[in-house]
Design a protein around this motif. Structure first.
Motif, mmCIF file in Angstrom:
data_model
loop_
_atom_site.group_PDB
_atom_site.id
_atom_site.type_symbol
_atom_site.label_atom_id
_atom_site.label_comp_id
_atom_site.label_asym_id
_atom_site.label_seq_id
_atom_site.Cartn_x
_atom_site.Cartn_y
_atom_site.Cartn_z
ATOM 1 N N GLY A 192 0.768 -1.172 -0.045
ATOM 2 C CA GLY A 192 0.055 -0.021 -0.178
ATOM 3 C C GLY A 192 0.946 1.269 -0.070
ATOM 4 N N GLY B 125 -2.302 3.459 3.887
ATOM 5 C CA GLY B 125 -3.070 2.664 2.844
ATOM 6 C C GLY B 125 -2.608 1.397 2.753
ATOM 7 N N TRP C 269 -10.310 5.750 -2.513
ATOM 8 C CA TRP C 269 -10.261 5.412 -3.834
ATOM 9 C C TRP C 269 -9.569 6.390 -4.815
ATOM 10 C CZ3 TRP C 269 -14.800 6.910 -7.662
ATOM 11 C CH2 TRP C 269 -14.772 6.093 -8.895
ATOM 12 N N SER D 163 -7.753 -2.662 -7.630
ATOM 13 C CA SER D 163 -6.287 -1.770 -7.085
ATOM 14 C C SER D 163 -6.613 -0.198 -6.835
ATOM 15 C CB SER D 163 -5.317 -2.050 -8.308
ATOM 16 O OG SER D 163 -5.647 -1.292 -9.479
ATOM 17 N N HIS E 164 -7.947 2.143 4.653
ATOM 18 C CA HIS E 164 -7.280 3.224 5.296
ATOM 19 C C HIS E 164 -7.207 3.484 6.633
ATOM 20 C CE1 HIS E 164 -6.058 7.595 4.830
ATOM 21 N NE2 HIS E 164 -6.399 7.716 5.883
ATOM 22 N N TRP F 28 -4.118 -6.060 -2.956
ATOM 23 C CA TRP F 28 -4.769 -6.437 -4.269
ATOM 24 C C TRP F 28 -4.285 -5.470 -5.584
ATOM 25 C CZ3 TRP F 28 -6.952 -5.595 0.403
ATOM 26 C CH2 TRP F 28 -7.546 -4.069 0.479
ATOM 27 N N GLN F 29 -2.875 -5.158 -5.511
ATOM 28 C CA GLN F 29 -2.695 -4.117 -6.490
ATOM 29 C C GLN F 29 -2.451 -4.370 -7.778
ATOM 30 O OE1 GLN F 29 1.140 -2.218 -5.012
ATOM 31 N NE2 GLN F 29 0.541 -2.284 -3.077
ATOM 32 N N ASN G 162 -3.153 -2.152 0.671
ATOM 33 C CA ASN G 162 -3.527 -2.563 -0.809
ATOM 34 C C ASN G 162 -2.708 -3.745 -0.963
ATOM 35 O OD1 ASN G 162 -4.064 -2.900 -3.488
ATOM 36 N ND2 ASN G 162 -4.834 -0.834 -3.494
ATOM 37 N N ALA H 134 -12.033 3.708 3.898
ATOM 38 C CA ALA H 134 -11.554 3.293 2.330
ATOM 39 C C ALA H 134 -11.130 4.554 1.696
ATOM 40 C CB ALA H 134 -12.569 2.559 1.767
ATOM 41 N N PHE I 258 -8.652 0.889 -4.955
ATOM 42 C CA PHE I 258 -9.507 0.669 -3.742
ATOM 43 C C PHE I 258 -8.272 0.467 -2.537
ATOM 44 C CE2 PHE I 258 -13.057 0.594 -6.527
ATOM 45 C CZ PHE I 258 -13.710 1.745 -5.749
ATOM 46 N N SER I 259 -8.214 0.983 -1.608
ATOM 47 C CA SER I 259 -7.538 0.799 -0.502
ATOM 48 C C SER I 259 -8.201 0.672 0.933
ATOM 49 C CB SER I 259 -6.051 1.667 -0.245
ATOM 50 O OG SER I 259 -5.473 1.427 -1.654
#
Length: 254
Positions: free
Chosen positions: A48, A75, A109, A85, A90, A79-80, A77, A107, A87-88
């Motif tokens: 992230g 952040g 975006w 990707s 937070h 699933w980059q 993430n 979250a 969306f993270s």
């Protein structure tokens, strides 16, 4: 004062040891008539990204800094390499010498152009503030950045806008005759507000490109605030309602 300098030094060491995208700013606030030193860092990684900034305040009537405010955000993430990707998750902490600690979870975006010259982040966060009443424990945040604005090389427009709910006190509640009001138990009553907004659009120009020093930028920001800095900075009681605070300064990008 010792704690202030230790905190500032620790943040600097952390930023440089991580070889992050870091900048330091020195800006003069024309409304409050003092300097503010800001250190920022943003570092993406395989899990992230991490962002923080800290503000150090230098009032003119003192011999050194008298306060600080810090935000640290992570952040998450994992699933980059998927369609999700942008969306993270937070996680964030806010606090300082005169600010109540706040934790935020939610979250974000991230949107951007193919060349990353245009960037936009939208955040929806659950926000809990220590020692504060809130009508709703929420914060909405927008963060933007544009490089080479209007096609001008080295001209960058960036900033953020935050909106959240927090009950703040602004001095004694007065009746029509200017007499302070008291409640049924004889305690003084205070005028309050329940929501806060702040935005700081910044404009920076890479002035150093003309003399082989691309790190140096000149510019500043305009703080647009509504009911900001009420409970924890009572010396700024005039901050109730909408206020505009222009700042001018220098930025060095490492």
């Amino acid at each position: 004062m010792k704690k202030l300098f230790i905190t500032f030094a620790a943040i600097i060491v952390m930023a440089f040891s991580a070889k992050a995208q870091t900048n330091i700013q020195e800006q003069y606030d024309f409304n409050r008539e003092h300097l503010t030193t800001t250190l920022e860092m943003f570092q993406p990684d395989n899990w992230g990204s991490t962002f923080f900034f800290t503000d150090i305040y230098h009032p003119n009537n003192t011999n050194g800094p008298t306060g600080y405010y810090t935000e640290i955000a992570r952040g998450l993430n994992f699933w980059q390499n998927t369609k999700m990707s942008p969306f993270s998750a937070h996680v964030e902490w806010n606090g300082g010498q005169f600010a109540n600690n706040a934790w935020l979870f939610g979250a974000e975006w991230f949107l951007h152009s193919k060349d990353f010259k245009y960037r936009l982040t939208l955040e929806v966060l659950y926000k809990t503030i220590a020692k504060a009443d809130q009508d709703a424990p929420l914060q909405f945040t927008i963060i933007w950045g544009i490089d080479d604005l209007f096609g001008v090389k080295g001209l960058m427009f960036s900033g953020f806008a935050d909106f959240w709910w927090e009950t703040l006190e602004w001095g004694a509640l007065l009746d029509a005759n200017g007499i302070p009001q008291i409640d049924a138990n004889g305690n003084p009553m205070y005028e309050t507000t329940t929501c806060v907004f702040i935005s700081e659009p910044q404009l920076w120009y890479q002035i150093g490109q003309f003399f082989k020093c691309p790190n140096l930028h000149i510019g500043g920001e305009v703080e647009l605030a509504y009911n900001f800095a009420g409970a924890w900075r009572k010396e700024y009681v005039d901050n109730k309602g909408f206020n505009v605070s222009p700042c001018l300064g220098l930025k060095w990008i490492f």
